[in-house]
Scaffold this active site. Structure first.
Site, PDB file in Angstrom:
ATOM      1  N   GLN A 106      -4.602  -1.369   9.684  1.00  0.00           N
ATOM      2  CA  GLN A 106      -4.610  -2.939   9.035  1.00  0.00           C
ATOM      3  C   GLN A 106      -5.062  -3.801  10.079  1.00  0.00           C
ATOM      4  O   GLN A 106      -4.664  -3.811  11.360  1.00  0.00           O
ATOM      5  CB  GLN A 106      -2.919  -3.338   8.469  1.00  0.00           C
ATOM      6  N   LYS A 133       0.911  -1.214   0.125  1.00  0.00           N
ATOM      7  CA  LYS A 133       0.110   0.227   0.000  1.00  0.00           C
ATOM      8  C   LYS A 133       0.814   1.282   0.014  1.00  0.00           C
ATOM      9  O   LYS A 133       0.692   2.075  -0.931  1.00  0.00           O
ATOM     10  CB  LYS A 133      -1.077  -0.147   1.157  1.00  0.00           C
ATOM     11  N   ASP A 168     -10.832   3.076   4.370  1.00  0.00           N
ATOM     12  CA  ASP A 168     -11.461   1.645   4.260  1.00  0.00           C
ATOM     13  C   ASP A 168     -13.000   1.626   4.153  1.00  0.00           C
ATOM     14  O   ASP A 168     -13.477   0.594   3.666  1.00  0.00           O
ATOM     15  CB  ASP A 168     -10.976   0.921   5.557  1.00  0.00           C
TER      16      ASP A 168
HETATM   17  N1  GUN Z   1      -7.028  -6.911   6.379  1.00  0.00           N
HETATM   18  C1  GUN Z   1      -7.346  -7.505   5.263  1.00  0.00           C
HETATM   19  N2  GUN Z   1      -8.089  -6.690   4.471  1.00  0.00           N
HETATM   20  C2  GUN Z   1      -8.248  -5.452   4.929  1.00  0.00           C
HETATM   21  C3  GUN Z   1      -8.547  -4.309   4.406  1.00  0.00           C
HETATM   22  O1  GUN Z   1      -9.281  -4.092   3.470  1.00  0.00           O
HETATM   23  N3  GUN Z   1      -8.308  -3.248   5.059  1.00  0.00           N
HETATM   24  C4  GUN Z   1      -7.657  -3.350   6.496  1.00  0.00           C
HETATM   25  N4  GUN Z   1      -7.807  -2.279   7.180  1.00  0.00           N
HETATM   26  N5  GUN Z   1      -7.187  -4.592   6.666  1.00  0.00           N
HETATM   27  C5  GUN Z   1      -7.507  -5.652   5.982  1.00  0.00           C
END
Ligand code: GUN
Length: 314
Positions: free
Chosen positions: A97, A53, A120
């Site tokens: 995350q 990311k 998110d």
């Molecule tokens: N862990 C797995 N998928 C995601 C996601 O889309 N966002 C976040 N913040 N954590 C994750």
């Protein structure tokens, strides 16, 4: 019939190109959108996701910060961090995350993120915005699914859409987005009676359950568009033989790589019965980070009252 493969990497590349142009325009106006990614503990998959990311931010010219804290971090300290990030002007998006370590109250942390910076789309305010069709930040994977359908010319208006899986992150939000795009939507789950028969009604079938090759040929209406959200890693010969009808190629991959990725859809059946489908890997996956970038740009705009070029996923 051999189905059309919906190439997620290609669609991601066009979205990234469009985002690059939008970011250049914002920078000309003196605005550099910024993302803070918060990683707690040492979950290897999370480390890879967060690194990817942050790297993608860098490649687009976005400001990014990776904040890594130890696994024994308390809820209170994390709430303090989120509060700081909420206040900082150069941060437009905050991504915590998941999963967080077990001692952390994940819900409290996610709800502490300012809805305006919630890239998110997990905050209850953004869920409410999504359900009621208001402008806001939409969860990344569902937004990516809509981009794939739209950019592949798959008609949503009037289509029967069936979603298998009712999670807060994928099933429920993608149902809302399909509904806003005028599909007739059914959400199925583990208690649904005669699931294959319901799935066979679908012109658009979304599989988001997290069970390898759960969706087999009997679930698929001939010619349907099948969107596979699952990412399951097979690590034993027994699993590979159970799932693949002709396992030679998959067994070779297991030998050379140590594992084989398979979605929630049986890969040989979908190729035979669907009209179009997203492969695993290379389908929905590549879109998710692109949509996170789109949400960061969108958050930077919304916070400053700049009209959006286009809201992600709508
Ligand atoms: N862990 C797995 N998928 C995601 C996601 O889309 N966002 C976040 N913040 N954590 C994750």
């Amino acid at each position: 019939m051999t189905a059309r493969i919906l190439n997620g990497a290609k669609i991601r590349d066009s979205i990234m190109e469009e985002l690059g142009e939008q970011i250049r325009d914002l920078k000309t106006a003196g605005i550099t959108p910024g993302l803070a990614a918060v990683l707690v503990g040492e979950n290897p998959a999370s480390q890879i996701y967060v690194r990817s990311k942050v790297k993608t931010c860098e490649s687009l010219g976005l400001h990014s910060e990776k904040i890594e804290w130890p696994a024994d971090t308390s809820t209170e300290r994390l709430l303090g961090l989120v509060d700081d990030l909420n206040r900082r002007a150069e941060i437009d998006g905050i991504l915590v995350q998941l999963p967080l370590p077990p001692q952390v109250d994940s819900k409290a942390v996610l709800e502490a993120v300012s809805p305006a910076k919630d890239v998110d789309g997990f905050h209850p305010v953004n869920i409410g915005n999504l359900v009621s069709g208001r402008l806001g930040l939409v969860p990344c994977t569902p937004a990516g699914i809509i981009e794939i359908l739209r950019r592949s010319g798959i008609t949503m208006q009037g289509a029967r859409a069936v979603i298998i899986g009712r999670s807060d992150i994928v099933g429920k939000p993608v149902a809302m987005l399909l509904l806003h795009n005028h599909a007739t939507v059914t959400i199925c789950h583990s208690r649904t009676r005669d699931l294959p028969a319901v799935a066979r009604e679908a012109d658009i079938l979304v599989a988001a359950i997290g069970k390898p090759a759960f969706v087999t040929g009997e679930f698929i209406k001939p010619g349907a568009a099948v969107i596979d959200v699952g990412i399951n890693r097979l690590t034993t010969e027994e699993e590979v033989r159970r799932i693949f009808h002709a396992p030679a190629a998959a067994l070779e991959k297991l030998q050379s790589k140590g594992s084989v990725l398979v979605g929630d859809v049986q890969p040989e059946d979908v190729q035979e019965k669907a009209g179009a489908y997203t492969p695993v890997p290379g389908g929905v996956g590549p879109l998710t980070i692109a949509m996170l970038m789109a949400n960061t740009v969108q958050a930077a705009r919304l916070r400053r009252g700049i009209p959006s070029a286009k809201s992600a996923g709508r």
